[in-house]
Write a protein that holds these residues in place. Structure first.
Motif, PDB file in Angstrom:
ATOM      1  N   SER A   1     -16.809  -3.389 -27.870  1.00 58.44           N
ATOM      2  CA  SER A   1     -17.231  -1.995 -27.858  1.00 58.44           C
ATOM      3  C   SER A   1     -16.150  -1.074 -28.418  1.00 58.44           C
ATOM      4  N   LEU A   2     -14.952  -1.632 -28.689  1.00 52.79           N
ATOM      5  CA  LEU A   2     -13.848  -0.827 -29.225  1.00 52.79           C
ATOM      6  C   LEU A   2     -13.402  -1.292 -30.600  1.00 52.79           C
ATOM      7  N   VAL A   3     -13.523  -2.587 -30.869  1.00 54.82           N
ATOM      8  CA  VAL A   3     -13.067  -3.128 -32.154  1.00 54.82           C
ATOM      9  C   VAL A   3     -14.100  -4.122 -32.668  1.00 54.82           C
ATOM     10  N   THR A   4     -14.032  -4.379 -33.950  1.00 53.31           N
ATOM     11  CA  THR A   4     -14.886  -5.387 -34.559  1.00 53.31           C
ATOM     12  C   THR A   4     -14.044  -6.194 -35.532  1.00 53.31           C
ATOM     13  N   LEU A   5     -14.634  -7.242 -36.105  1.00 48.56           N
ATOM     14  CA  LEU A   5     -13.924  -8.081 -37.059  1.00 48.56           C
ATOM     15  C   LEU A   5     -14.452  -7.832 -38.460  1.00 48.56           C
ATOM     16  N   GLU A   6     -13.555  -7.652 -39.381  1.00 46.06           N
ATOM     17  CA  GLU A   6     -13.922  -7.523 -40.790  1.00 46.06           C
ATOM     18  C   GLU A   6     -13.517  -8.784 -41.530  1.00 46.06           C
ATOM     19  N   CYS A   7     -14.348  -9.202 -42.465  1.00 53.14           N
ATOM     20  CA  CYS A   7     -14.084 -10.422 -43.240  1.00 53.14           C
ATOM     21  C   CYS A   7     -13.853 -11.606 -42.306  1.00 53.14           C
ATOM     22  N   GLY A   8     -14.497 -11.545 -41.143  1.00 55.03           N
ATOM     23  CA  GLY A   8     -14.466 -12.680 -40.230  1.00 55.03           C
ATOM     24  C   GLY A   8     -13.289 -12.752 -39.292  1.00 55.03           C
ATOM     25  N   SER A   9     -12.148 -12.084 -39.627  1.00 54.97           N
ATOM     26  CA  SER A   9     -10.980 -12.324 -38.779  1.00 54.97           C
ATOM     27  C   SER A   9     -10.014 -11.142 -38.646  1.00 54.97           C
ATOM     28  N   ARG A  10     -10.186 -10.076 -39.424  1.00 58.19           N
ATOM     29  CA  ARG A  10      -9.251  -8.948 -39.332  1.00 58.19           C
ATOM     30  C   ARG A  10      -9.857  -7.835 -38.487  1.00 58.19           C
ATOM     31  N   LEU A  11      -9.066  -7.298 -37.577  1.00 64.24           N
ATOM     32  CA  LEU A  11      -9.568  -6.293 -36.644  1.00 64.24           C
ATOM     33  C   LEU A  11      -9.775  -4.940 -37.324  1.00 64.24           C
ATOM     34  N   ARG A  12     -10.840  -4.268 -36.914  1.00 62.27           N
ATOM     35  CA  ARG A  12     -11.043  -2.867 -37.297  1.00 62.27           C
ATOM     36  C   ARG A  12     -11.496  -2.107 -36.063  1.00 62.27           C
ATOM     37  N   GLU A  13     -10.855  -0.973 -35.800  1.00 60.77           N
ATOM     38  CA  GLU A  13     -11.199  -0.194 -34.614  1.00 60.77           C
ATOM     39  C   GLU A  13     -12.410   0.688 -34.883  1.00 60.77           C
ATOM     40  N   TYR A  14     -13.282   0.830 -33.880  1.00 56.53           N
ATOM     41  CA  TYR A  14     -14.354   1.822 -33.952  1.00 56.53           C
ATOM     42  C   TYR A  14     -13.797   3.224 -33.708  1.00 56.53           C
ATOM     43  N   HIS A  15     -12.797   3.293 -32.834  1.00 56.30           N
ATOM     44  CA  HIS A  15     -12.222   4.574 -32.430  1.00 56.30           C
ATOM     45  C   HIS A  15     -10.788   4.664 -32.933  1.00 56.30           C
ATOM     46  N   LYS A  16     -10.500   5.589 -33.821  1.00 59.90           N
ATOM     47  CA  LYS A  16      -9.105   5.818 -34.191  1.00 59.90           C
ATOM     48  C   LYS A  16      -8.291   6.199 -32.959  1.00 59.90           C
ATOM     49  N   SER A  17      -8.909   6.936 -32.059  1.00 60.88           N
ATOM     50  CA  SER A  17      -8.188   7.385 -30.862  1.00 60.88           C
ATOM     51  C   SER A  17      -7.810   6.219 -29.957  1.00 60.88           C
ATOM     52  N   PHE A  18      -8.480   5.070 -30.098  1.00 59.35           N
ATOM     53  CA  PHE A  18      -8.112   3.896 -29.295  1.00 59.35           C
ATOM     54  C   PHE A  18      -6.743   3.376 -29.728  1.00 59.35           C
ATOM     55  N   TYR A  19      -6.499   3.315 -31.022  1.00 60.64           N
ATOM     56  CA  TYR A  19      -5.185   2.880 -31.494  1.00 60.64           C
ATOM     57  C   TYR A  19      -4.121   3.920 -31.152  1.00 60.64           C
ATOM     58  N   ASP A  20      -4.476   5.207 -31.173  1.00 62.01           N
ATOM     59  CA  ASP A  20      -3.544   6.241 -30.723  1.00 62.01           C
ATOM     60  C   ASP A  20      -3.173   6.009 -29.259  1.00 62.01           C
ATOM     61  N   PHE A  21      -4.162   5.639 -28.468  1.00 59.08           N
ATOM     62  CA  PHE A  21      -3.946   5.347 -27.050  1.00 59.08           C
ATOM     63  C   PHE A  21      -2.969   4.181 -26.888  1.00 59.08           C
ATOM     64  N   LEU A  22      -3.153   3.114 -27.666  1.00 57.09           N
ATOM     65  CA  LEU A  22      -2.281   1.938 -27.559  1.00 57.09           C
ATOM     66  C   LEU A  22      -0.847   2.251 -27.972  1.00 57.09           C
ATOM     67  N   ASP A  23      -0.687   3.218 -28.869  1.00 58.82           N
ATOM     68  CA  ASP A  23       0.643   3.535 -29.403  1.00 58.82           C
ATOM     69  C   ASP A  23       1.465   4.433 -28.502  1.00 58.82           C
ATOM     70  N   GLU A  24       0.840   5.036 -27.479  1.00 61.44           N
ATOM     71  CA  GLU A  24       1.538   6.026 -26.653  1.00 61.44           C
ATOM     72  C   GLU A  24       1.656   5.554 -25.209  1.00 61.44           C
ATOM     73  N   ASP A  25       2.902   5.374 -24.745  1.00 63.01           N
ATOM     74  CA  ASP A  25       3.088   4.935 -23.363  1.00 63.01           C
ATOM     75  C   ASP A  25       2.623   5.981 -22.368  1.00 63.01           C
ATOM     76  N   SER A  26       2.656   7.279 -22.756  1.00 63.32           N
ATOM     77  CA  SER A  26       2.213   8.330 -21.832  1.00 63.32           C
ATOM     78  C   SER A  26       0.694   8.280 -21.624  1.00 63.32           C
ATOM     79  N   ARG A  27      -0.042   7.653 -22.549  1.00 63.55           N
ATOM     80  CA  ARG A  27      -1.488   7.522 -22.400  1.00 63.55           C
ATOM     81  C   ARG A  27      -1.864   6.142 -21.851  1.00 63.55           C
ATOM     82  N   ALA A  28      -1.311   5.081 -22.460  1.00 60.67           N
ATOM     83  CA  ALA A  28      -1.654   3.723 -22.029  1.00 60.67           C
ATOM     84  C   ALA A  28      -1.009   3.357 -20.700  1.00 60.67           C
TER      85      ALA A  28
END
Length: 636
Positions: free
Chosen positions: A457-484
């Motif tokens: 529900s947050l990421v999918t696979l492109e070309c069978g094996s490479r991750l692509r996020e549905y939500h840009k804000s999800f990767y922003d969340f992962l990058d910030e310790d104050s959020r994650a």
């Protein structure tokens, strides 16, 4: 609904026979004289009496309303096991509005077409999957309201992970049966009767419940009422399958629906909405039991909602203009910025608007906060706190499910996912193919698919094996310790784990170090050559942030790891030059520069290891320009 209500005014013969069987005394026919006793007596009451003659038996319980009471008791027991919060118009749904006017028009038309146009939609099950926050529940709410207005809604059930009365399969069938019975009085009595006859029905399998509480009563009603099923409400809506506890129970529900409700003689048209999690995804995939049976509508892939989000924000912001006192308090650029950040997911703009429209704040000031917000430790504003809770819950559930598998014991789910995420987004100092990364980390060949099984529900696979996020804000969340917060994985930990794996891979292969001069001469298979080449050329880049695993570096040194690299580095460098891989050649140089930092911080703690590495580094830095193959002019 008009046709069904007129049918409900007169009970069918079956229903009358059913009620009479409960309420009338049972007596054999007898045309002879009957005895009379206590003639003329008065001033006393008789309760139950059994009068027995040789020719017949008459039993009078003294309760002519037994049938009605049993039926009422059955209905009360059904209500006790149902969930009123799951109804589309319940008070619990007040915070889940439908789609805004003039938004999601295309997808709404497709969904209503499935429900109403039976000729062009022979399949009677539609499963809509979509990313978290893509607007599935808002669409379900809108469809429920439209079906109710058109007289086609039979039942709707809205699941919610945070509501214990509707986060379980236990209440689904009783709640649907309640709504079916509420549509027609005869159906109500038929359903109530089977509950009265089998009060333990709610503890039986989901398919048995559906057959007993919905399918059986409906067939009896249809047959005895001479019902035209095309005029009877037929839409059954289930929202949030993924919010139901238990993956196995979600799968059981889908199986029960297929076996019970999709029988050829039944008119039901069923619309299920869910995140693309394991149960529904595997059922819809080729080989799954719903593949070809159900229509699959992948909402996040098929419909991009940018224009709808623009209309949503424009209407909502205009609605705030009287509060602000200026109809021009926002610009089209502001809206476009928010929509772009949403990555096609409605929940982002809905969350942003909820923050901006806070009654005790200034919409103009809060809009500025959202547009310019960058999280840091001292930041007081939290405009995306609701999104952060969503991401946290999904990640925690995925972590628990992954690490519960016995073959995954000892693995750190969050660390592994972070590695794949950074590799896919090319945010590491080097990037490797997903297949090679699986081998570098000593994971299964389909490790990426397994890792994100509960994150679809947050990421999918492109070309069978490479991750692509549905939500840009999800990767922003992962990058910030104050959020994650507790889920945050620093990039230094990623490099440290990669370095450990690279050192293990270098030591794993037994090689005759004096038996080759070129990389192609290595006595290894193609994939193993790639794994080893990745380890040799990227180890320095992985060690650049190290401060926490001296023991592994010492062990690597004592086992001759640097001596092995000394033999492998020149042919690895020549391989990159021959293939004109300028980026890889540059990484070799950068890797050496990063390696040169390691002896500096090991000098005081592990002086012997630092001395060994320093000796090899001096040699490599001196000789690197002599490693080029003859007649090679690399494009650097």
């Amino acid at each position: 609904m008009q046709a069904s209500s007129s049918q409900g005014e007169s009970f069918c013969n079956e229903d009358l026979r059913l009620r009479q069987s409960f309420s009338e005394p049972h007596a054999c026919q007898d045309h002879g004289p009957t005895a009379s006793f206590l003639s003329g007596a008065s001033g006393f009451r008789m309760r139950d009496i059994q009068y027995i003659e040789a020719s017949h038996v008459t039993v009078n319980t003294g309760r002519a309303d037994t049938g009605n009471e049993l039926i009422n008791d059955g209905w009360k027991l059904l209500l006790k096991n149902a969930s009123p919060n799951a109804l589309y118009n319940s008070g619990a749904q007040h915070d889940s509005p439908g789609c805004d006017e003039n938004t999601r028009i295309e997808v709404i038309d497709e969904l209503m077409g499935f429900i109403e146009d039976r000729d062009n939609h022979p399949q009677r099950l539609l499963c809509m999957t979509g990313a978290a926050g893509s607007g599935k529940s808002a669409l379900q709410q809108t469809i429920a309201e439209r079906c109710e207005n058109s007289g086609t809604l039979l039942a709707a059930h809205f699941l919610s992970a945070v509501d214990p009365t509707r986060n379980t399969v236990a209440t689904i069938v009783p709640t649907i049966a309640f709504q079916v019975g509420s549509r027609n009085l005869s159906l109500k009595h038929l359903i109530s009767a089977v509950v009265a006859q089998d009060p333990f029905i709610f503890r039986k399998s989901l398919q048995t419940q559906m057959d007993t509480l919905i399918v059986g009563p409906f067939r009896k009603f249809r047959d005895c009422a001479d019902l035209d099923i095309n005029t009877f409400p037929s839409a059954i809506l289930i929202d949030g399958l993924d919010e139901c506890k238990g993956e196995a129970l979600q799968a059981e529900l889908l199986t029960a629906i297929r076996l019970a409700l999709l029988a050829d003689d039944l008119p039901f048209r069923i619309f299920i909405a869910s995140r693309p999690e394991m149960a529904i995804r595997t059922a819809l995939e080729p080989g799954g039991h719903l593949h070809g049976v159900a229509i699959h509508l992948p909402l996040s892939d098929k419909y991009y909602a940018a224009k709808d989000m623009c209309r949503y924000l424009q209407r909502r912001f205009h609605g705030l203009s009287p509060r602000v006192g200026d109809p021009l308090w926002f610009t089209e650029k502001d809206i476009n910025t928010l929509v772009k950040a949403a990555s096609g997911q409605f929940i982002y703009v809905a969350t942003a608007f909820k923050y901006i429209s806070e009654p005790r704040g200034s919409p103009m000031d809060r809009l500025k906060i959202v547009l310019t917000w960058t999280p840091h430790g001292g930041q007081m504003a939290r405009p995306f706190e609701a999104l952060d809770r969503l991401y946290t819950n999904i990640l925690l559930n995925a972590k628990e499910a992954y690490e519960a598998v016995d073959t995954h014991r000892g693995r750190d789910f969050l660390l592994l996912f972070r590695i794949y995420q950074l590799n896919s987004s090319q945010d590491l100092s080097f990037t490797v193919s997903p297949d090679i990364l699986n081998s570098v980390l000593d994971l299964e060949s389909n490790a990426t698919q397994i890792l994100i099984s509960d994150l679809r529900s947050l990421v999918t696979l492109e070309c069978g094996s490479r991750l692509r996020e549905y939500h840009k804000s999800f990767y922003d969340f992962l990058d910030e310790d104050s959020r994650a917060k507790d889920l945050f994985v620093p990039i230094a930990h990623v490099y440290a784990h990669l370095a450990k794996c690279q050192m293990q891979n270098i030591m794993k292969y037994t090689l005759e170090l004096d038996s080759f001069n070129e990389w192609e001469e290595l006595m290894l298979s193609g994939s193993h050559k790639e794994i080893l080449w990745e380890a040799v050329t990227h180890l320095g880049l992985s060690l650049k942030n190290d401060r926490g695993f001296d023991d592994e570096i010492v062990s690597f040194t004592q086992k001759g790891g640097w001596r092995k690299i000394d033999k492998l580095f020149p042919p690895a460098h020549r391989k990159a030059l021959k293939e004109s891989q300028a980026g890889d050649v540059s990484k070799c140089h950068t890797g050496l520069a990063c390696l040169s930092r390691v002896p500096v911080y090991l000098k005081n703690r592990e002086p012997e290891t630092a001395a060994v590495l320093s000796k090899y580094l001096a040699k490599w830095i001196r000789d690197i320009n002599t490693w080029s193959p003859a007649n090679c002019n690399p494009k650097l």
